[in-house]
Design an enzyme around this catalytic site. Structure first.
Site, PDB file in Angstrom:
ATOM      1  N   MET A  72       0.830  -1.519   0.501  1.00 29.65           N
ATOM      2  CA  MET A  72       0.026   0.787   0.263  1.00 29.65           C
ATOM      3  C   MET A  72       0.842   1.082  -0.571  1.00 29.65           C
ATOM      4  O   MET A  72       0.526   2.166   0.181  1.00 29.65           O
ATOM      5  CB  MET A  72      -0.581  -0.139   0.843  1.00 29.65           C
ATOM      6  CG  MET A  72      -1.779  -1.330   1.333  1.00 29.65           C
ATOM      7  SD  MET A  72      -3.345  -0.947   1.989  1.00 29.65           S
ATOM      8  CE  MET A  72      -3.110  -0.139   3.221  1.00 29.65           C
ATOM      9  N   GLU A  97      11.170  -1.096   5.401  1.00 26.33           N
ATOM     10  CA  GLU A  97      12.757  -1.453   5.539  1.00 26.33           C
ATOM     11  C   GLU A  97      11.964  -3.119   5.416  1.00 26.33           C
ATOM     12  O   GLU A  97      12.316  -3.717   4.024  1.00 26.33           O
ATOM     13  CB  GLU A  97      12.713  -0.967   6.601  1.00 26.33           C
ATOM     14  CG  GLU A  97      15.059  -2.580   6.452  1.00 26.33           C
ATOM     15  CD  GLU A  97      15.438  -2.818   5.203  1.00 26.33           C
ATOM     16  OE1 GLU A  97      15.342  -1.494   4.793  1.00 26.33           O
ATOM     17  OE2 GLU A  97      16.206  -4.225   4.984  1.00 26.33           O
ATOM     18  N   HIS A 101       8.900  -3.483   3.275  1.00 24.71           N
ATOM     19  CA  HIS A 101       8.821  -3.259   2.145  1.00 24.71           C
ATOM     20  C   HIS A 101      10.133  -4.408   0.671  1.00 24.71           C
ATOM     21  O   HIS A 101      10.670  -4.667   0.021  1.00 24.71           O
ATOM     22  CB  HIS A 101       7.751  -2.447   1.844  1.00 24.71           C
ATOM     23  CG  HIS A 101       7.088  -2.001   2.036  1.00 24.71           C
ATOM     24  ND1 HIS A 101       6.600  -1.011   2.527  1.00 24.71           N
ATOM     25  CD2 HIS A 101       5.728  -2.784   2.388  1.00 24.71           C
ATOM     26  CE1 HIS A 101       4.979  -1.254   2.695  1.00 24.71           C
ATOM     27  NE2 HIS A 101       4.871  -2.025   2.935  1.00 24.71           N
ATOM     28  N   GLN A 125     -10.618  -2.389   1.657  1.00 23.74           N
ATOM     29  CA  GLN A 125     -10.323  -3.514   2.491  1.00 23.74           C
ATOM     30  C   GLN A 125     -10.698  -2.195   3.938  1.00 23.74           C
ATOM     31  O   GLN A 125      -9.728  -2.937   5.313  1.00 23.74           O
ATOM     32  CB  GLN A 125      -9.282  -3.651   2.809  1.00 23.74           C
ATOM     33  CG  GLN A 125      -7.723  -2.517   2.732  1.00 23.74           C
ATOM     34  CD  GLN A 125      -6.495  -4.222   1.882  1.00 23.74           C
ATOM     35  OE1 GLN A 125      -5.728  -4.186   0.802  1.00 23.74           O
ATOM     36  NE2 GLN A 125      -5.277  -3.954   2.745  1.00 23.74           N
ATOM     37  N   ASP A 134       2.269  -8.797   8.929  1.00 28.76           N
ATOM     38  CA  ASP A 134       0.639  -9.791   9.446  1.00 28.76           C
ATOM     39  C   ASP A 134       0.339 -10.790   8.478  1.00 28.76           C
ATOM     40  O   ASP A 134      -0.102 -11.403   7.490  1.00 28.76           O
ATOM     41  CB  ASP A 134       0.029  -8.319   7.103  1.00 28.76           C
ATOM     42  CG  ASP A 134       0.100  -7.383   7.906  1.00 28.76           C
ATOM     43  OD1 ASP A 134      -0.100  -6.657   7.996  1.00 28.76           O
ATOM     44  OD2 ASP A 134       0.671  -6.900   6.638  1.00 28.76           O
ATOM     45  N   GLN A 185      -3.069 -12.089   7.211  1.00 26.37           N
ATOM     46  CA  GLN A 185      -3.048 -11.833   6.125  1.00 26.37           C
ATOM     47  C   GLN A 185      -2.334 -13.285   5.297  1.00 26.37           C
ATOM     48  O   GLN A 185      -3.148 -13.075   4.609  1.00 26.37           O
ATOM     49  CB  GLN A 185      -2.882 -10.102   5.754  1.00 26.37           C
ATOM     50  CG  GLN A 185      -2.404 -10.449   4.238  1.00 26.37           C
ATOM     51  CD  GLN A 185      -2.098  -8.633   3.855  1.00 26.37           C
ATOM     52  OE1 GLN A 185      -3.122  -8.227   4.326  1.00 26.37           O
ATOM     53  NE2 GLN A 185      -0.622  -8.852   3.890  1.00 26.37           N
ATOM     54  N   ARG A 214       2.088   2.551   9.405  1.00 26.29           N
ATOM     55  CA  ARG A 214       1.262   3.503  10.400  1.00 26.29           C
ATOM     56  C   ARG A 214       1.615   4.316  11.533  1.00 26.29           C
ATOM     57  O   ARG A 214       1.127   4.363  11.942  1.00 26.29           O
ATOM     58  CB  ARG A 214      -0.437   2.741  10.376  1.00 26.29           C
ATOM     59  CG  ARG A 214      -1.093   2.169   9.932  1.00 26.29           C
ATOM     60  CD  ARG A 214      -2.130   1.477  10.075  1.00 26.29           C
ATOM     61  NE  ARG A 214      -3.309   1.432   8.970  1.00 26.29           N
ATOM     62  CZ  ARG A 214      -3.576   0.439   8.933  1.00 26.29           C
ATOM     63  NH1 ARG A 214      -2.547  -0.575   8.801  1.00 26.29           N
ATOM     64  NH2 ARG A 214      -4.958   0.619   7.057  1.00 26.29           N
TER      65      ARG A 214
END
Lengths: 281, 281
Positions: free
Chosen positions: A30, A35, A37, A61, A150, A153, A187
């Site tokens: 997103m 780091e 990602h 989502q 996650d 997920q 976040r």
């Protein structure tokens, strides 16, 4: 590195690459890359012929009272970081191209999508599985990379891929952390310095759980109570959930045994953060 | 022609063909092939490098009181017919390989999956879209061929493919009919000679509707009433539904105009048959 906005354009490109036998690696994000990602991108670059990074804050989502609008975005910075990590394409679609006209289709994973984060964020995982299906169909990866942060997920996506026979290998890489232990998350940018300090209790509580288990504790309830106490000492923290489940299928466990996932979500002020660890006992 | 049972085996095969730039045509069926299926296979053979025919009576799309168990099956005959029509592969998976262990994932198309056949067969179209998604992911076709007889199914699959960006072209070919007009269906095998005769009222009623429209009738309700009367004259016939809707998105229409779909489902004795025509007005 090339920026592509249009789903059809990158799909044509991917179909063409696949028809030449190229191996496509895919890192769906997103944006507001960190780091965590980048470690996924670097792994993909190492293992595949081409790496596509998608940057898309998927409205589907987010709940109506969640942070869709204020979710941090910075495409220019993301593109520089993705390029530096070796990505070949950034796919950053517009909402109108992802959900044109009336959108009627959903991909849902029952049960494991309704517990943990799913119970406090109804519809969240259906939004995730639906957009991931779309992204897989657009990018046509051989391998897709997700972060262990996650955890739920990752389990849900693995299950979806298996149930629907998607021709994609899912790889889940370790959670990247700040030196003081806080799990990296886009976040985290929401937190003020005092909240940032308070947020440390999240990983601290996971370390506490690990310590208890190493000392021989085998009752999940005892461990959860101990974590709860630790977090409740922090004024700005409010527990959303703390759970210890089977790491493979998120099923309840009555005894600490096998591969277990200790997962929690905690509000620090208004901001909900998640973290988890997996232990083999 | 080759028979493949294992999903992973044909998926590997398809991935390999795609990586060599081969164009795969796909005809998904529940077997007991008739001329309708064969016309799809022949078209695929003409347009693609390779044609895969799947033969699978998908339990997920049958209700608990429906005809899953007695649905006609004859793999040997089907293989001969598919081979004669030019198919390269027959993919006939076993239930245990399509739905191994606990199956949790569903692909649903809202609204247009809940009307017409969807209202008398709850869950049916979710069963269809879920298995078609699986089959597409396994066979990886460039083009998939469906029959117009299942008009609603075709609209729903097109919508799913569009919403989920599936890299497949959907082609819908005309309904094949007996010389006396009865739409070909594997379920016609259920009918005894007198029911077979009674079933003719279905297409007859569609011709009647077409005639009324050609004569200038523009009120869908008037047409439905007229069809109803015709069918009610046949003792063994019981109407499930008769509907006139927009052919593209199945939405209600108040006036006969544009591309319209006249669709109906009628029980002949215990056996539910469907048929439809599309008119451009």
């Amino acid at each position: 590195m090339k920026l592509i906005r249009n789903p059809k354009q990158i799909q044509r490109c991917s179909l063409n690459l696949r028809s030449k036998g190229k191996r496509i690696g895919f890192v769906p994000t997103m944006g507001y890359l960190h780091e965590g990602h980048l470690s996924l991108i670097r792994r993909s670059v190492k293992e595949c012929d081409l790496t596509v990074v998608s940057i898309y804050v998927n409205p589907l989502q987010f709940g109506p009272r969640e942070d869709f609008k204020r979710y941090p975005r910075n495409l220019k910075r993301d593109m520089m970081l993705a390029a530096a990590a070796g990505a070949d394409y950034v796919f950053a679609p517009r909402d109108i191209d992802m959900y044109p006209g009336e959108f009627l289709t959903a991909v849902c994973v029952d049960k494991i999508g309704k517990i943990l984060c799913g119970s406090s964020r109804p519809g969240h995982f259906t939004g995730v599985t639906t957009v991931v299906t779309k992204l897989f169909n657009i990018v046509l990866p051989d391998i897709a990379y997700f972060g262990q942060k996650d955890a739920q997920q990752a389990v849900i996506i693995r299950k979806m891929v298996k149930d629907l026979n998607m021709p994609v290998t899912i790889k889940v890489l370790p959670t990247a952390r700040e030196p003081d232990g806080l799990a990296l998350s886009s976040r985290n940018a929401y937190l003020n310095p005092s909240q940032r300090q308070d947020a440390l209790v999240i990983y601290k509580s996971l370390r506490k759980a690990r310590q208890l288990i190493r000392q021989g504790e085998r009752n999940p309830h005892t461990i959860v109570i101990s974590i709860k106490r630790l977090i409740q000492r922090v004024d700005s923290a409010r527990i959303d959930y703390i759970n210890i489940v089977d790491a493979a299928d998120l099923s309840r466990i009555e005894k600490i045994k096998g591969n277990i996932l200790i997962a929690l979500a905690v509000f620090i002020g208004k901001f909900r953060l998640i973290d988890n660890i997996v232990l083999r006992v």
